[in-house]
Design a protein around this motif. Structure first.
Motif, mmCIF file in Angstrom:
data_model
loop_
_atom_site.group_PDB
_atom_site.id
_atom_site.type_symbol
_atom_site.label_atom_id
_atom_site.label_comp_id
_atom_site.label_asym_id
_atom_site.label_seq_id
_atom_site.Cartn_x
_atom_site.Cartn_y
_atom_site.Cartn_z
ATOM 1 N N GLY A 74 0.794 -1.220 0.000
ATOM 2 C CA GLY A 74 0.000 0.000 0.000
ATOM 3 C C GLY A 74 0.829 1.275 0.000
ATOM 4 N N LEU A 75 1.908 1.290 0.805
ATOM 5 C CA LEU A 75 2.682 2.527 0.934
ATOM 6 C C LEU A 75 3.370 2.947 -0.374
ATOM 7 C CD1 LEU A 75 4.144 2.303 4.561
ATOM 8 C CD2 LEU A 75 2.153 3.557 3.732
ATOM 9 N N PRO A 76 4.003 1.996 -1.114
ATOM 10 C CA PRO A 76 4.606 2.411 -2.388
ATOM 11 C C PRO A 76 3.578 3.004 -3.348
ATOM 12 C CG PRO A 76 5.356 0.224 -1.779
ATOM 13 C CD PRO A 76 4.275 0.584 -0.823
ATOM 14 N N ALA A 77 2.371 2.413 -3.342
ATOM 15 C CA ALA A 77 1.320 2.951 -4.206
ATOM 16 C C ALA A 77 0.981 4.377 -3.815
ATOM 17 C CB ALA A 77 0.080 2.067 -4.117
ATOM 18 N N THR A 86 -10.207 3.795 -13.643
ATOM 19 C CA THR A 86 -10.036 3.086 -14.912
ATOM 20 C C THR A 86 -9.827 4.021 -16.099
ATOM 21 O OG1 THR A 86 -12.441 2.951 -14.993
ATOM 22 C CG2 THR A 86 -11.278 0.991 -14.249
ATOM 23 N N GLU A 87 -9.733 5.338 -15.843
ATOM 24 C CA GLU A 87 -9.507 6.246 -16.960
ATOM 25 C C GLU A 87 -8.022 6.363 -17.253
ATOM 26 O OE1 GLU A 87 -11.724 9.853 -16.698
ATOM 27 O OE2 GLU A 87 -13.566 8.676 -16.573
ATOM 28 N N THR A 88 -7.700 6.920 -18.394
ATOM 29 C CA THR A 88 -6.288 7.176 -18.675
ATOM 30 C C THR A 88 -6.069 8.681 -18.773
ATOM 31 O OG1 THR A 88 -6.949 6.664 -20.919
ATOM 32 C CG2 THR A 88 -5.474 5.089 -19.833
ATOM 33 N N PRO A 89 -5.204 9.263 -17.981
ATOM 34 C CA PRO A 89 -4.536 8.612 -16.843
ATOM 35 C C PRO A 89 -5.496 8.440 -15.668
ATOM 36 C CG PRO A 89 -3.988 10.946 -16.902
ATOM 37 C CD PRO A 89 -4.863 10.697 -18.091
ATOM 38 N N PRO A 90 -5.309 7.403 -14.864
ATOM 39 C CA PRO A 90 -6.214 7.205 -13.724
ATOM 40 C C PRO A 90 -6.004 8.251 -12.640
ATOM 41 C CG PRO A 90 -4.452 5.592 -13.684
ATOM 42 C CD PRO A 90 -4.273 6.371 -14.951
ATOM 43 N N VAL A 91 -7.054 8.540 -11.904
ATOM 44 C CA VAL A 91 -6.966 9.478 -10.777
ATOM 45 C C VAL A 91 -7.393 8.729 -9.519
ATOM 46 C CG1 VAL A 91 -7.696 11.701 -9.873
ATOM 47 C CG2 VAL A 91 -7.625 11.334 -12.352
ATOM 48 N N PHE A 92 -6.550 8.787 -8.486
ATOM 49 C CA PHE A 92 -6.872 8.095 -7.244
ATOM 50 C C PHE A 92 -6.901 9.068 -6.082
ATOM 51 C CE2 PHE A 92 -4.533 4.989 -9.872
ATOM 52 C CZ PHE A 92 -5.487 4.000 -9.975
ATOM 53 N N GLY A 93 -8.069 9.561 -5.739
ATOM 54 C CA GLY A 93 -8.204 10.405 -4.551
ATOM 55 C C GLY A 93 -9.271 9.804 -3.658
ATOM 56 N N ILE A 94 -8.939 9.580 -2.385
ATOM 57 C CA ILE A 94 -9.912 8.880 -1.539
ATOM 58 C C ILE A 94 -10.582 9.782 -0.509
ATOM 59 C CG2 ILE A 94 -8.835 6.619 -1.796
ATOM 60 C CD1 ILE A 94 -7.753 7.021 1.093
ATOM 61 N N ALA A 112 -3.899 0.430 -0.524
ATOM 62 C CA ALA A 112 -3.588 1.647 0.226
ATOM 63 C C ALA A 112 -4.828 2.158 0.958
ATOM 64 C CB ALA A 112 -3.037 2.712 -0.714
ATOM 65 N N THR A 113 -6.007 1.995 0.338
ATOM 66 C CA THR A 113 -7.256 2.349 1.020
ATOM 67 C C THR A 113 -7.385 1.520 2.293
ATOM 68 O OG1 THR A 113 -8.224 2.643 -1.169
ATOM 69 C CG2 THR A 113 -9.733 2.650 0.688
#
Lengths: 306, 275
Positions: A54-57, A75-83, A281-282
């Motif tokens: 999780g931490l490296p991600a 799943t989009e390009t580029p993906p966006v990961f905000g939690i 990471a979540t």
């Protein structure tokens, strides 16, 4: 007991003395010690596997982008990961659960410990245990079938909402809150109650102004454990919360929300690559929340024991 | 109610009774609602040997549940039992290891099941290469119930009076013999109560299993095959609008199992309280 001791004595006579103490004792001690280490090993492995993935991600996405990002487009390009929407979502439903569950739970605990007649108590105690034993899918299903339509018809919207999840979680944490508060209330020495009565206090006054404050840290521990239960609950919440990844304002409690737990369980099945790592990471964020809550709980419990 | 009560007292009293009534009526309503909607669907066909899309039989799930319970108890109970024996019977006072084990067991106890599921998916399913399987699911469950087994065993061992041990030592028995012939038999009902509670947790578990045991609707042929427990079965059915009735029926089975487990555990605990 006497019979048991006699049996031991008979068996002792049969075996020669040297075989009784020699290697078997040492071997057994070794096995017991190794077993005791498994719990430590388990926690170690859980930490290792979650943090190592999780931490490296988190680093790759960017810690602030990940924790404070408002968008989740895995799943989009580029993906966006905000939690952030999920963190806030978990906090909303947990706060809601506390709002519903704690007052009702604490009053019920007072009832169980100080008001309830004994014959009735014998029937109600198993009921609380049953409440604790009902599987979360059954609660979730009940929520889907009863609470969601109820909220829909009372307040509009589609019923899958922060409010619905809060109500359901409020019910689910009741046995935790009741159980721990009740034993905290019972642990208060009887002299305090009698002293209050002797000073002219009524039964209610004695319970609510003397016993309840004396049991404060136990009740707080119950609340903290309830928070842990609520924030970690997965299936039941997923079934009634709507699961939209949108940052909600506190006033929007009739709209749907996704929690950290739901995020993992919804997307883990098909996630690949960085998306999967982001889900782990979540899990790490959830795990850290839980560790903090556990720490708080054991501090409160220790203070209560004093 | 007594005459001359102050209004404030009256309000508090009413709140206490009211909240208790609310708690237990919610429980009654939940149980009644599930039973009324589920019992009509409890037909023999629901217990057919095979599951298919026309007849969503819960029999395979029932068998998988029993297998998962047996396997995870087989793994967790010896470790949990021995850990508790070490903590109570062997470790000296102030032993650092004891503190560490207690803290880790407490930590394990507070971890939510989805985190166990995530860990199981990463470690047992992928890293050890077991895939979605009965084995991976059972090991995940075993880790999950370990703290429960440790705690309840520890408590029941502590409840055995020291006189038992002293008597045994006095008669010349070693520590090992004392543990197995004297202490454990005396603590058995309490340990059993804990194990039964652990069974309850396994039966109700979904989040820890969905990515370790998988969710295949048939009986696993061996320990490396996937399956689904009753709770997982119900979770899947609840997502399908066509099978709401069967989901209710599965809920009835789950409720009956959980109620039975609670009653058994309480009976075992009562046995130890009597002594």
């Amino acid at each position: 007991m006497g019979r048991l001791l006699m049996k031991v004595r008979l068996q002792e006579k049969i075996k020669p003395l040297w075989r009784r103490f020699a290697d078997k004792e040492l071997l057994a001690r070794g096995i017991f010690l190794l077993s005791a280490l498994t719990a430590i090993l388990a926690v170690g492995l859980i930490c290792l596997f979650l943090f190592a993935r999780g931490l490296p991600a988190m680093g790759e996405i960017g810690v602030f982008k990940f924790l404070l990002g408002k968008n989740w487009f895995p799943t989009e390009t580029p993906p966006v990961f905000g939690i952030l929407p999920m963190i806030v979502g978990s906090i909303y439903v947990t706060a809601g659960a506390i709002l519903f569950g704690v007052p009702i739970g604490v009053f019920t605990a007072v009832f169980m410990a100080k008001v309830c007649p004994k014959p009735l108590y014998k029937r109600l105690k198993p009921a609380v245990d049953l409440l604790a034993g009902i599987p979360s899918v059954v609660y979730g299903f009940f929520g889907m079938m009863v609470l969601v339509p109820l909220v829909r018809s009372l307040f509009g919207g589609d019923g899958n909402s922060i409010l619905t999840a809060s109500m359901l979680l409020g019910i689910m944490i009741l046995p935790t809150v009741i159980g721990i508060s009740e034993s905290a209330l019972r642990a208060v020495p009887g002299e305090l109650y009698e002293g209050a009565l002797a000073l002219g206090a009524s039964h209610e006054r004695a319970v609510f102004s003397v016993i309840l404050p004396a049991a404060k840290s136990g009740v707080m521990a119950a609340v903290v454990l309830g928070i842990g239960r609520a924030i970690g609950e997965t299936m039941a919440v997923k079934m009634v919360a709507g699961n939209q990844v949108l940052l909600r304002m506190p006033g929007e409690f009739l709209k749907g929300v996704r929690t950290l737990t739901a995020n993992v369980v919804i997307e883990m099945g098909y996630a690949e690559g960085l998306h999967k790592e982001a889900l782990i990471a979540t899990g790490v964020v959830l795990f850290v929340f839980i560790l903090i809550i556990n720490l708080l709980f054991s501090v409160l419990k220790r203070r209560g024991a004093k | 109610m007594k005459i001359g009560k102050k209004p404030k007292d009256r309000i508090l009293s009413a709140l206490t009774w009211g909240c208790a009534a609310l708690t237990f009526s919610v429980l009654l309503f939940l149980i009644g609602y599930i039973l009324i909607n589920g019992i009509p669907y409890l037909k023999p066909s629901l217990f057919a040997f095979k599951y298919n899309s026309e007849n969503v039989s819960l029999f395979p799930a029932l068998m998988t549940t029993i297998m998962a319970v047996a396997l995870s108890l087989l793994i967790a109970v010896p470790f949990g039992l021995f850990t508790a024996v070490y903590l109570v019977e062997y470790a000296r006072r102030g032993n650092r290891l004891v503190g560490l084990v207690r803290v880790t067991a407490e930590t394990l106890g507070g971890i939510p099941s989805i985190v166990y599921g995530l860990f199981g998916a990463l470690f047992f399913v992928v890293w050890l290469g077991w895939g979605y399987s009965l084995l991976a699911g059972s090991f995940t469950l075993a880790v999950m119930i370990l703290p429960l087994v440790i705690r309840t065993t520890e408590e029941s061992l502590k409840a055995v009076p020291d006189a038992f041990r002293e008597g045994s030592f006095g008669l010349g028995a070693g520590r090992l013999r004392t543990v197995f012939k004297i202490v454990l038999p005396a603590a058995l009902p309490g340990i059993l109560a804990g194990v039964i509670l652990a069974v309850g947790r396994i039966v109700g578990e979904t989040a820890a299993l969905i990515y370790t045991l998988g969710n295949v609707a048939k009986m696993p042929e061996n320990i490396f095959a996937s399956g689904r427990t009753l709770a997982l079965h119900m979770y899947s059915l609840s997502g399908e609008a066509l099978h709401t009735g069967q989901a209710f029926a599965t809920a009835v089975v789950l409720l009956v199992v959980v109620a039975g487990i609670n009653a058994l555990s309480a009976a075992a605990a009562k046995k130890i309280a009597k002594r």
